[in-house]
Every structure is written in structure tokens, then in C-alpha cells.
Motif scaffolding. Structure first.
Motif, short mmCIF file in Angstrom:
data_model
loop_
_atom_site.label_atom_id
_atom_site.label_comp_id
_atom_site.label_asym_id
_atom_site.label_seq_id
_atom_site.Cartn_x
_atom_site.Cartn_y
_atom_site.Cartn_z
N GLY A 100 -18.40 7.65 5.78
CA GLY A 100 -18.15 8.32 7.24
C GLY A 100 -16.89 8.93 7.00
N PRO A 101 -16.39 9.53 8.38
CA PRO A 101 -15.80 10.40 8.53
C PRO A 101 -14.48 10.00 8.34
N LEU A 102 -14.20 8.56 9.26
CA LEU A 102 -12.81 8.09 8.69
C LEU A 102 -12.11 7.14 7.59
N ARG A 157 -8.54 4.20 11.29
CA ARG A 157 -9.34 3.04 10.22
C ARG A 157 -10.00 2.32 10.74
N GLY A 204 -15.85 5.93 16.85
CA GLY A 204 -14.18 5.63 16.27
C GLY A 204 -13.42 7.22 16.25
N ARG A 205 -14.21 7.96 15.87
CA ARG A 205 -13.70 8.73 14.88
C ARG A 205 -13.66 9.81 16.99
N GLN A 206 -14.37 9.85 17.11
CA GLN A 206 -14.35 9.95 19.01
C GLN A 206 -13.11 9.78 19.47
N GLY A 218 -10.31 8.29 18.15
CA GLY A 218 -9.08 9.14 17.08
C GLY A 218 -8.97 7.74 17.03
N HIS A 264 -18.41 4.47 13.22
CA HIS A 264 -17.40 5.73 12.77
C HIS A 264 -17.75 6.98 13.69
N GLU A 265 -18.72 7.27 14.55
CA GLU A 265 -18.61 8.19 15.33
C GLU A 265 -18.12 8.51 16.80
N ARG A 292 -23.23 3.97 11.46
CA ARG A 292 -22.94 4.85 12.05
C ARG A 292 -22.52 5.55 13.41
N GLU A 315 -6.26 1.98 17.65
CA GLU A 315 -5.71 1.89 16.61
C GLU A 315 -6.72 1.55 14.99
#
Length: 248
Positions: A121-123, A91, A84-86, A88, A81-82, A78, A53
């Protein structure tokens, strides 16, 4: 309870973060090259983050060279973030250094870039800026490997790694944390780095000579108090002397 992944889990701060999370009953995935996870190459990262999580990023470069440290942080930000995003991940919470926003050179300037890359980054990312650690003083003595050590007589507000770990875990867990300001954690009082080092050095038969820091990255900023906590910082013990006594 939440599932956490700790990047840099075997490091100086990471060990304390793992301890705090474990004591509070959370499931912890320790991430370091020792556990088969390389956040620079990405090796083992996807597998480690399965079901995680929150990522707590306390991984750090092992030297003070700005360029090398910057490349380390660029790759790690990088990849976290990548992957982690994949996976789910909700934060990322990361540790930085008080005054990083003012730095122009050296390792702290690399941490400034690290902050910027994480926040871009995205998160969602939460950053905690900390003062230099109590544990860092011994490292300064070790680096010079001499009976006479020259250290900067510059102001600092040393803080225990355990104290930082507790505050970082609190920040990572706080579902309501928001806002543009970055919180800070520091020790209970201002100290001079060379003076603090003398307390430890005396136990090791080492002499410490205080110097003005000329030639060090951003020495003028440090001398002016640029790396001291701001008025909104949380101050927490123990002092360096109290911490040192507890070690023995």
C-alpha cells in the motif's frame, strides 16, 4: 504525544494496545464496529482518522476459514491505506503471526496475504510477527465445548497479549525503525500446545488429549518448528504457567 487509531480495539490484543497507549499518555481513537467504525465497509473510517498520526492494526477475522479471512484482510488493508492516506496518517503498524511467510493454508496463510497487501500500500507499514497468545489456549478449549478436548501436540512459544501490545506500540512509535526484516516477539520458552492447555483445562475439569495435528493446515510445517521464533526474535515473559497463575 501522538494520536493513534487502533483497528480492532475491542479484540483480544486490541484491548491491551489501547491500555498501553493510554498508560503512556497518548490520545487513542478505538476503532471497531462497537465504536461505529467498520474497516471492511469503510463506514466511519474517515471521521475516526481525522488528525491521527499512526494506525495500529490488530483487527482480525473471527474464524479460521482461509477464504473468509483473506477477504476480510483484503478489504481492511485497502480501506486503512486509502482512508489513512487521505487523512494524512504517517504510518501503519500491524500485528501478524510468526511463520506467516511459510504458511500455505488456513488462517495463517490469510495473514500472509494480509502482510503482502499492507506492505504493497501507499503508506509506510511496520509489521510485528507474534507467537500464538496465551489467551488463545482458552479459546481452543471453548471451541470444542466438551469434557474431553483433542488438541495438537505441536510446538509453540506462547506469549502474553500484553507483551505483544507493548512491543507493537514500541514499534509504532519508533521513528527510526527501518529495514526489510520483520521483527518477532515470542514467549520465553518452547512449549507443546496440548501440554499448555492441560494446565488450564485441569482448572476447568476438562481432559486434554494430545493429537499429532493430521488434517490441520500446515501441520507438517508446525511439527518441524516452522511457527517457532527465529534466532532474531525478542523473547519475553511471562511463561504460560506464570501468566495462568496471575489470572487467578
Amino acid at each position: 504525544m501522538s494520536k493513534f487509531a487502533v483497528a480492532g480495539a475491542t479484540g483480544r490484543l486490541g484491548r491491551h494496545v489501547v491500555d498501553v497507549l493510554t498508560e503512556r499518555g497518548h490520545h487513542v481513537v478505538p476503532m471497531s464496529r462497537a465504536t461505529g467504525v467498520d474497516i471492511v465497509t469503510g463506514e466511519g473510517l474517515a471521521e475516526a482518522l481525522a488528525g491521527v498520526e499512526v494506525i495500529i492494526d490488530v483487527a482480525s477475522w473471527h474464524g479460521s476459514e482461509q477464504d473468509a479471512a483473506t477477504e476480510f484482510f483484503r478489504a481492511s488493508a485497502r480501506n486503512l491505506h486509502e482512508a489513512g492516506r487521505q487523512a494524512g496518517v504517517v504510518r501503519i503498524a500491524a500485528a501478524s503471526i510468526i511463520g506467516a511467510d511459510k504458511a500455505t493454508a488456513g488462517f495463517i496463510a490469510a495473514k500472509k496475504v494480509h502482510e503482502e497487501l499492507l506492505l504493497a500500500g501507499p503508506l509506510p507499514v511496520r509489521i510485528l510477527r507474534a507467537a500464538q497468545f496465551h489467551e488463545f489456549v482458552g479459546q481452543l478449549l471453548d471451541w470444542q465445548q466438551s469434557d474431553v478436548v483433542h488438541l495438537p501436540a505441536l510446538p509453540t512459544q506462547l506469549v502474553a497479549c500484553r507483551t505483544v501490545a507493548e512491543e507493537l506500540v514500541d514499534l509504532a512509535l519508533d521513528r527510526d525503525a527501518h529495514g526489510s526484516s520483520i521483527p518477532e516477539i515470542a514467549g520465553p520458552r518452547k512449549e507443546i500446545m496440548a501440554d499448555a492447555a492441560r494446565l488450564l483445562a485441569a482448572r476447568q475439569g476438562i481432559e486434554v488429549v494430545g493429537i499429532d495435528g493430521s488434517g490441520m493446515p500446515d501441520a507438517e510445517i508446525a511439527a518441524a518448528g516452522g511457527f517457532l521464533p527465529s534466532p532474531h526474535a525478542k523473547l519475553a515473559g511471562p511463561t504460560f504457567a506464570e501468566w495462568l497463575d496471575a489470572q487467578s
